[in-house]
Design a protein around this motif. Sequence first.
Motif, short mmCIF file in Angstrom:
data_model
loop_
_atom_site.label_atom_id
_atom_site.label_comp_id
_atom_site.label_asym_id
_atom_site.label_seq_id
_atom_site.Cartn_x
_atom_site.Cartn_y
_atom_site.Cartn_z
N LEU A 116 0.81 -1.22 0.00
CA LEU A 116 0.00 0.00 0.00
C LEU A 116 0.85 1.28 0.00
N PRO A 117 1.78 1.47 0.94
CA PRO A 117 2.61 2.69 0.87
C PRO A 117 3.68 2.62 -0.21
N ARG A 118 4.02 1.43 -0.66
CA ARG A 118 5.05 1.32 -1.70
C ARG A 118 4.52 1.70 -3.06
N TRP A 119 3.29 1.31 -3.40
CA TRP A 119 2.79 1.50 -4.76
C TRP A 119 1.53 2.37 -4.83
N GLY A 120 0.96 2.74 -3.71
CA GLY A 120 -0.28 3.50 -3.74
C GLY A 120 -0.05 4.99 -3.81
N SER A 121 -1.09 5.73 -4.21
CA SER A 121 -1.05 7.18 -4.16
C SER A 121 -1.27 7.64 -2.73
N GLY A 122 -1.10 8.94 -2.48
CA GLY A 122 -1.29 9.45 -1.13
C GLY A 122 -2.70 9.22 -0.63
N ARG A 123 -3.67 9.45 -1.48
CA ARG A 123 -5.07 9.24 -1.08
C ARG A 123 -5.32 7.77 -0.77
N GLU A 124 -4.77 6.88 -1.57
CA GLU A 124 -4.94 5.45 -1.32
C GLU A 124 -4.25 5.03 -0.02
N ILE A 125 -3.10 5.62 0.28
CA ILE A 125 -2.40 5.28 1.51
C ILE A 125 -3.22 5.69 2.73
N VAL A 126 -3.81 6.88 2.68
CA VAL A 126 -4.60 7.36 3.81
C VAL A 126 -5.83 6.49 4.01
N LEU A 127 -6.58 6.25 2.94
CA LEU A 127 -7.81 5.46 3.06
C LEU A 127 -7.52 4.01 3.42
N GLY A 128 -6.56 3.40 2.72
CA GLY A 128 -6.21 2.02 3.03
C GLY A 128 -5.61 1.88 4.42
N GLY A 129 -4.80 2.86 4.82
CA GLY A 129 -4.22 2.82 6.16
C GLY A 129 -5.29 2.86 7.24
N ALA A 130 -6.36 3.62 7.01
CA ALA A 130 -7.46 3.68 7.98
C ALA A 130 -8.13 2.32 8.12
N VAL A 131 -8.32 1.62 6.99
CA VAL A 131 -8.94 0.29 7.04
C VAL A 131 -8.03 -0.69 7.78
N ILE A 132 -6.73 -0.62 7.49
CA ILE A 132 -5.79 -1.55 8.13
C ILE A 132 -5.73 -1.30 9.63
N VAL A 133 -5.64 -0.04 10.03
CA VAL A 133 -5.59 0.28 11.46
C VAL A 133 -6.87 -0.16 12.15
N ALA A 134 -8.02 0.04 11.50
CA ALA A 134 -9.29 -0.38 12.10
C ALA A 134 -9.32 -1.89 12.30
N ALA A 135 -8.85 -2.62 11.29
CA ALA A 135 -8.84 -4.08 11.42
C ALA A 135 -7.90 -4.54 12.52
N CYS A 136 -6.71 -3.95 12.58
CA CYS A 136 -5.75 -4.33 13.62
C CYS A 136 -6.27 -3.97 15.01
N ALA A 137 -6.91 -2.81 15.12
CA ALA A 137 -7.45 -2.40 16.41
C ALA A 137 -8.58 -3.33 16.86
N LEU A 138 -9.45 -3.73 15.92
CA LEU A 138 -10.54 -4.64 16.27
C LEU A 138 -10.00 -5.99 16.71
N CYS A 139 -8.97 -6.49 16.01
CA CYS A 139 -8.37 -7.77 16.41
C CYS A 139 -7.74 -7.67 17.79
N ALA A 140 -7.10 -6.52 18.06
CA ALA A 140 -6.46 -6.35 19.37
C ALA A 140 -7.50 -6.26 20.48
N VAL A 141 -8.62 -5.62 20.21
CA VAL A 141 -9.65 -5.47 21.24
C VAL A 141 -10.34 -6.80 21.53
N THR A 142 -10.63 -7.55 20.48
CA THR A 142 -11.36 -8.82 20.67
C THR A 142 -10.46 -9.95 21.13
N ASP A 143 -9.16 -9.80 21.00
CA ASP A 143 -8.24 -10.85 21.42
C ASP A 143 -8.10 -10.82 22.94
N GLU A 144 -8.04 -11.99 23.56
CA GLU A 144 -7.94 -12.09 25.01
C GLU A 144 -6.51 -12.25 25.50
N THR A 145 -5.52 -12.00 24.64
CA THR A 145 -4.13 -12.10 25.04
C THR A 145 -3.75 -10.90 25.90
#
Length: 394
Positions: A116-145
């Motif tokens: 994503l940051p290697r080949w994407g445009s700035g707009r794609e990096i921002v939007l895609g980064g938001a999706v990735i962070v949301a997914a990682c945050a949801l996994c971290a919240v739901t995980d019981e580790t």
Amino acid sequence: MLRTVLRDDLRTLWTEPRPPDAPARVRRDWALPAAALAGVALEATLRENVVWRPVAVVFAVWLCLLPLWRRTRPLAMATLAFGSVILLQVASLVAAPREPVGLYTGAVVLVLVYALPRWGSGREIVLGGAVIVAACALCAVTDETPVVEKVVGFVFGLLPGVVGAAVRFRVTARERQLAQVRSREREQLARELHDTVAHHVSAMVITAQAGRVLAGTDPSAAVEALEGVEEEGARTLEEMRAMVAALRDRGVGAELAPPAGVADLERLVRTPGGRIRVDLGLDGELDTLPPAVDAAVYRIVQESVTNALRHAVDATEVVVRVAAERHTVRVSVRDNGRRTGRGRDGYGLTGLRERATLIGGTLRAGPGTDRGWHVEAELPRARSESGVHSRPRR
């Protein structure tokens, strides 16, 4: 003040275009999905505690196929992959399985975080980064580790994106440096051509003045003067075309000294006390080369010999050959150093390729078949039969 700086940085990032050199899918790109699919098959077969096995396998296969479009569709692939992760996490929250859903081979999704940051445009990096962070945050919240493991996993998930951004920055910086090298070479060539054109124009003015003085007393001499003006004018037009093609920057003053050429090679290769002997061979009519070609031959030999003296390992000799043929001039520079597996094709050779291209020639550089480093150039020899443009050897 800080808010203004951050706003400007975000605006710059948002408007950043995609890299122009994104490669198309090649044969080796299929190796990653093939290996990942093989891992999915092995894990699904050998691992016993797989929750929702059919769903987990289909989900892993889906993630393994998405990297095939990671360069051409970085935002779409990241959104599809991590959007699927979010949906799977939501489904697992509703059904509340005893173990996390999914296969370990789903980690192939980290390739999309890099892309994503290697080949994407700035707009794609921002939007895609938001999706990735949301997914990682949801996994971290739901995980019981434990919290520490959650933080480590979150950082590990975003690390490929940092690597991708660093690689892109490095490549962009190198391309910018190469562009500056080409620009400097164009500027130098234009400056040399400016000197030549100025010389021709001065000759035309002096010849025209002499013809005007002789017109009343010696008409034949005046006619010869006009012929000389015509010849100088044709020569000047040709050099002007080359100068315009070089796209010289404004405000660059001309140098008084003429550019070095073939006549200066003997002085160039004299290296008293040097550890490497330079063998210079000149063949053919080299006194009547156009100034741009004359200067290009000198620069190619100068840069190549300098590289050999600096970088050739265990070299004892550099062989320089300049041969003038009917329509071309061939330049060859070879050293007998030991091959180290690493080339010396740096910014200097990039500038030489730019100069050769500007005057319609080609330049190749690379390791020799057995030893050393070879530079081969072929330059067009315009007006070689006219006999004009002679330069005395200095």
